[in-house]
Scaffold this motif. Structure first.
Motif, PDB file in Angstrom:
ATOM      1  N   ALA A  95       0.843  -1.207   0.000  1.00 15.60           N
ATOM      2  CA  ALA A  95       0.000   0.000   0.000  1.00 15.60           C
ATOM      3  C   ALA A  95       0.871   1.248   0.000  1.00 15.60           C
ATOM      4  O   ALA A  95       0.580   2.236  -0.699  1.00 15.60           O
ATOM      5  CB  ALA A  95      -0.932  -0.020   1.199  1.00 15.60           C
ATOM      6  N   ARG A  96       1.920   1.230   0.795  1.00 10.88           N
ATOM      7  CA  ARG A  96       2.838   2.378   0.825  1.00 10.88           C
ATOM      8  C   ARG A  96       3.550   2.550  -0.510  1.00 10.88           C
ATOM      9  O   ARG A  96       3.750   3.679  -0.978  1.00 10.88           O
ATOM     10  CB  ARG A  96       3.844   2.202   1.960  1.00 10.88           C
ATOM     11  N   LEU A  97       3.930   1.435  -1.134  1.00 10.26           N
ATOM     12  CA  LEU A  97       4.588   1.531  -2.436  1.00 10.26           C
ATOM     13  C   LEU A  97       3.646   2.127  -3.493  1.00 10.26           C
ATOM     14  O   LEU A  97       4.061   2.928  -4.337  1.00 10.26           O
ATOM     15  CB  LEU A  97       5.066   0.155  -2.885  1.00 10.26           C
ATOM     16  N   LEU A  98       2.389   1.731  -3.430  1.00  9.32           N
ATOM     17  CA  LEU A  98       1.419   2.282  -4.383  1.00  9.32           C
ATOM     18  C   LEU A  98       1.235   3.780  -4.164  1.00  9.32           C
ATOM     19  O   LEU A  98       1.165   4.556  -5.135  1.00  9.32           O
ATOM     20  CB  LEU A  98       0.088   1.553  -4.241  1.00  9.32           C
ATOM     21  N   LEU A  99       1.146   4.186  -2.906  1.00 14.01           N
ATOM     22  CA  LEU A  99       1.033   5.610  -2.616  1.00 14.01           C
ATOM     23  C   LEU A  99       2.289   6.352  -3.067  1.00 14.01           C
ATOM     24  O   LEU A  99       2.210   7.447  -3.629  1.00 14.01           O
ATOM     25  CB  LEU A  99       0.790   5.829  -1.126  1.00 14.01           C
ATOM     26  N   GLY A 100       3.442   5.750  -2.824  1.00 15.37           N
ATOM     27  CA  GLY A 100       4.687   6.374  -3.257  1.00 15.37           C
ATOM     28  C   GLY A 100       4.732   6.588  -4.749  1.00 15.37           C
ATOM     29  O   GLY A 100       5.186   7.641  -5.233  1.00 15.37           O
ATOM     30  N   GLU A 101       4.240   5.601  -5.508  1.00  8.42           N
ATOM     31  CA  GLU A 101       4.218   5.723  -6.965  1.00  8.42           C
ATOM     32  C   GLU A 101       3.228   6.806  -7.399  1.00  8.42           C
ATOM     33  O   GLU A 101       3.519   7.608  -8.294  1.00  8.42           O
ATOM     34  CB  GLU A 101       3.832   4.377  -7.583  1.00  8.42           C
ATOM     35  N   ALA A 102       2.058   6.826  -6.775  1.00  5.84           N
ATOM     36  CA  ALA A 102       1.016   7.778  -7.162  1.00  5.84           C
ATOM     37  C   ALA A 102       1.370   9.215  -6.802  1.00  5.84           C
ATOM     38  O   ALA A 102       1.048  10.153  -7.541  1.00  5.84           O
ATOM     39  CB  ALA A 102      -0.311   7.393  -6.508  1.00  5.84           C
ATOM     40  N   ALA A 103       2.039   9.402  -5.658  1.00  2.00           N
ATOM     41  CA  ALA A 103       2.333  10.753  -5.172  1.00  2.00           C
ATOM     42  C   ALA A 103       3.775  11.171  -5.417  1.00  2.00           C
ATOM     43  O   ALA A 103       4.129  12.322  -5.126  1.00  2.00           O
ATOM     44  CB  ALA A 103       2.037  10.834  -3.674  1.00  2.00           C
ATOM     45  N   ASP A 104       4.578  10.228  -5.910  1.00  2.00           N
ATOM     46  CA  ASP A 104       6.012  10.470  -6.079  1.00  2.00           C
ATOM     47  C   ASP A 104       6.650  10.811  -4.736  1.00  2.00           C
ATOM     48  O   ASP A 104       7.416  11.762  -4.611  1.00  2.00           O
ATOM     49  CB  ASP A 104       6.274  11.581  -7.108  1.00  2.00           C
ATOM     50  N   TRP A 105       6.331  10.023  -3.734  1.00  2.00           N
ATOM     51  CA  TRP A 105       6.864  10.172  -2.389  1.00  2.00           C
ATOM     52  C   TRP A 105       7.760   8.988  -2.064  1.00  2.00           C
ATOM     53  O   TRP A 105       7.541   7.869  -2.542  1.00  2.00           O
ATOM     54  CB  TRP A 105       5.734  10.206  -1.354  1.00  2.00           C
ATOM     55  N   THR A 106       8.744   9.197  -1.206  1.00  2.00           N
ATOM     56  CA  THR A 106       9.549   8.111  -0.679  1.00  2.00           C
ATOM     57  C   THR A 106       8.788   7.418   0.443  1.00  2.00           C
ATOM     58  O   THR A 106       7.842   7.984   1.022  1.00  2.00           O
ATOM     59  CB  THR A 106      10.889   8.612  -0.134  1.00  2.00           C
ATOM     60  N   LEU A 107       9.204   6.202   0.783  1.00  2.00           N
ATOM     61  CA  LEU A 107       8.582   5.502   1.901  1.00  2.00           C
ATOM     62  C   LEU A 107       8.795   6.261   3.201  1.00  2.00           C
ATOM     63  O   LEU A 107       7.910   6.276   4.081  1.00  2.00           O
ATOM     64  CB  LEU A 107       9.149   4.085   2.014  1.00  2.00           C
ATOM     65  N   GLU A 108       9.946   6.894   3.317  1.00  2.00           N
ATOM     66  CA  GLU A 108      10.224   7.669   4.523  1.00  2.00           C
ATOM     67  C   GLU A 108       9.238   8.823   4.675  1.00  2.00           C
ATOM     68  O   GLU A 108       8.743   9.105   5.791  1.00  2.00           O
ATOM     69  CB  GLU A 108      11.655   8.202   4.496  1.00  2.00           C
ATOM     70  N   LYS A 109       8.924   9.484   3.577  1.00  2.00           N
ATOM     71  CA  LYS A 109       7.979  10.596   3.648  1.00  2.00           C
ATOM     72  C   LYS A 109       6.584  10.095   3.988  1.00  2.00           C
ATOM     73  O   LYS A 109       5.847  10.746   4.747  1.00  2.00           O
ATOM     74  CB  LYS A 109       7.958  11.359   2.323  1.00  2.00           C
ATOM     75  N   ILE A 110       6.222   8.950   3.452  1.00  2.00           N
ATOM     76  CA  ILE A 110       4.904   8.393   3.739  1.00  2.00           C
ATOM     77  C   ILE A 110       4.738   8.131   5.239  1.00  2.00           C
ATOM     78  O   ILE A 110       3.699   8.424   5.833  1.00  2.00           O
ATOM     79  CB  ILE A 110       4.684   7.108   2.925  1.00  2.00           C
ATOM     80  N   VAL A 111       5.790   7.592   5.853  1.00  2.00           N
ATOM     81  CA  VAL A 111       5.737   7.327   7.299  1.00  2.00           C
ATOM     82  C   VAL A 111       5.687   8.639   8.083  1.00  2.00           C
ATOM     83  O   VAL A 111       4.907   8.793   9.032  1.00  2.00           O
ATOM     84  CB  VAL A 111       6.950   6.477   7.726  1.00  2.00           C
ATOM     85  N   ALA A 112       6.495   9.591   7.668  1.00  2.00           N
ATOM     86  CA  ALA A 112       6.576  10.861   8.395  1.00  2.00           C
ATOM     87  C   ALA A 112       5.302  11.691   8.257  1.00  2.00           C
ATOM     88  O   ALA A 112       4.933  12.440   9.164  1.00  2.00           O
ATOM     89  CB  ALA A 112       7.779  11.662   7.905  1.00  2.00           C
ATOM     90  N   GLU A 113       4.608  11.552   7.119  1.00  2.00           N
ATOM     91  CA  GLU A 113       3.428  12.386   6.834  1.00  2.00           C
ATOM     92  C   GLU A 113       2.128  11.622   7.042  1.00  2.00           C
ATOM     93  O   GLU A 113       1.118  11.903   6.401  1.00  2.00           O
ATOM     94  CB  GLU A 113       3.505  12.876   5.380  1.00  2.00           C
ATOM     95  N   ARG A 114       2.121  10.675   7.957  1.00  2.00           N
ATOM     96  CA  ARG A 114       0.978   9.771   8.101  1.00  2.00           C
ATOM     97  C   ARG A 114      -0.334  10.502   8.375  1.00  2.00           C
ATOM     98  O   ARG A 114      -1.411  10.019   8.002  1.00  2.00           O
ATOM     99  CB  ARG A 114       1.244   8.742   9.208  1.00  2.00           C
TER     100      ARG A 114
END
Length: 285
Positions: free
Chosen positions: A27-46
């Motif tokens: 799920a995080r990888l899909l969000l990263g692809e869609a938003a052009d975000w790193t996994l680290e940013k996804i965790v930090a911006e929860r």
């Protein structure tokens, strides 16, 4: 507006409901692809709210994954040997198991700065050949594949990795018609028994090319053919490295020994399964 954490939780739950075990990571990888975000940013911006356009893109990607399309196809890439490789339905998805072969070859080389010649039979995405060329700055190589579409992907990967000048990728049928001898020959041939393909996960059986999977009735057809060709493709003292399926290592090792190779060794993947056979061609005298 839905937050990062809420969207990840929602997508992860649906992925897990259809049998995908690493739902949260995917799920995080899909969000990263869609938003052009790193996994680290996804965790930090929860707790960050997401724009509706991003949510829609994630849902479109998630729908494909929920249909058991491979993650590598949904994203369009897969990391292998710390390199990013383009992946399509025309090539086998690079797998961590195959890194066992690359590691075994690298350990067997006394001089990584030597001007070596490599051959990859059944080059597919190019992950084996290109990973080795990335590690061997003076080496060059040839990749052979029967699939013209696979060669398109391999050439795109060679260009993306700035290795096109050292990698010749051409159509062929294993070693037929090749007159050069090489320092290193590698291959990850089809090794799934024909009747077993339909029993594999749908990501594999329904989405990956059967040409890269089907190893004949017992999964060993391609190894038998390769064993008859390696003697004139590998220079005396040169290396051959073959990926093998579970339970096939002993039989393939016997085939390689019978073809005149010595110092035959077996190398396990991270799960402890024998995954690669490495050997040297005997030298005259």
């Amino acid at each position: 507006m839905v937050t990062v954490a809420e969207l990840v939780q929602s997508v992860a739950r649906r992925l897990e409901d259809v049998g995908i075990t690493e739902g949260r990571l995917e799920a995080r990888l899909l969000l990263g692809e869609a938003a052009d975000w790193t996994l680290e940013k996804i965790v930090a911006e929860r707790d960050t709210p997401l724009e509706s356009g991003v949510v829609a893109r994630v849902e479109r990607l998630a729908a494909r994954r929920l249909a058991r399309e491979p993650m590598s196809h949904v994203l369009g890439w897969r990391e292998f040997w710390s390199l990013r490789f383009k992946v399509t339905s025309d090539v086998l998805t690079p797998r961590p198991d195959s890194e066992t072969l690359v590691e075994a070859v690298m350990r067997a080389l006394p001089d990584r700065a030597a001007k070596l010649r490599l051959l990859d039979l059944g080059v597919g995405s190019g992950c084996l050949l290109l990973s080795l060329l990335h590690e061997l700055p003076q080496a060059s190589g040839v990749g052979i594949d029967r699939s013209a579409r696979a060669l398109v992907v391999a050439r795109q990967n060679a260009r993306a990795l700035d290795l096109a000048g050292r990698a010749e990728l051409r159509a062929g049928d294993w070693g037929d018609g090749i007159e050069e001898v090489f320092d290193i020959v590698v291959s990850n041939p089809p090794y799934v028994p024909s009747d077993d393909i339909e029993t594999l996960d749908p990501e594999v059986s329904e989405h990956e090319p059967w040409l890269a999977l089907d190893g004949g009735a017992d999964g060993l057809d391609c190894y038998r053919r390769l064993a008859g060709q390696l003697g004139y493709l590998v220079r005396p003292g040169g290396i051959v490295a073959l990926e093998v399926g579970k339970g096939q290592a002993a039989v393939v090792a016997r085939l390689i020994r019978a073809a005149g190779f010595i110092d035959v060794s077996t190398h396990n993947d991270l799960a402890g399964i024998p995954r690669a056979i490495l050997a040297r061609r005997s030298s005259p005298g």
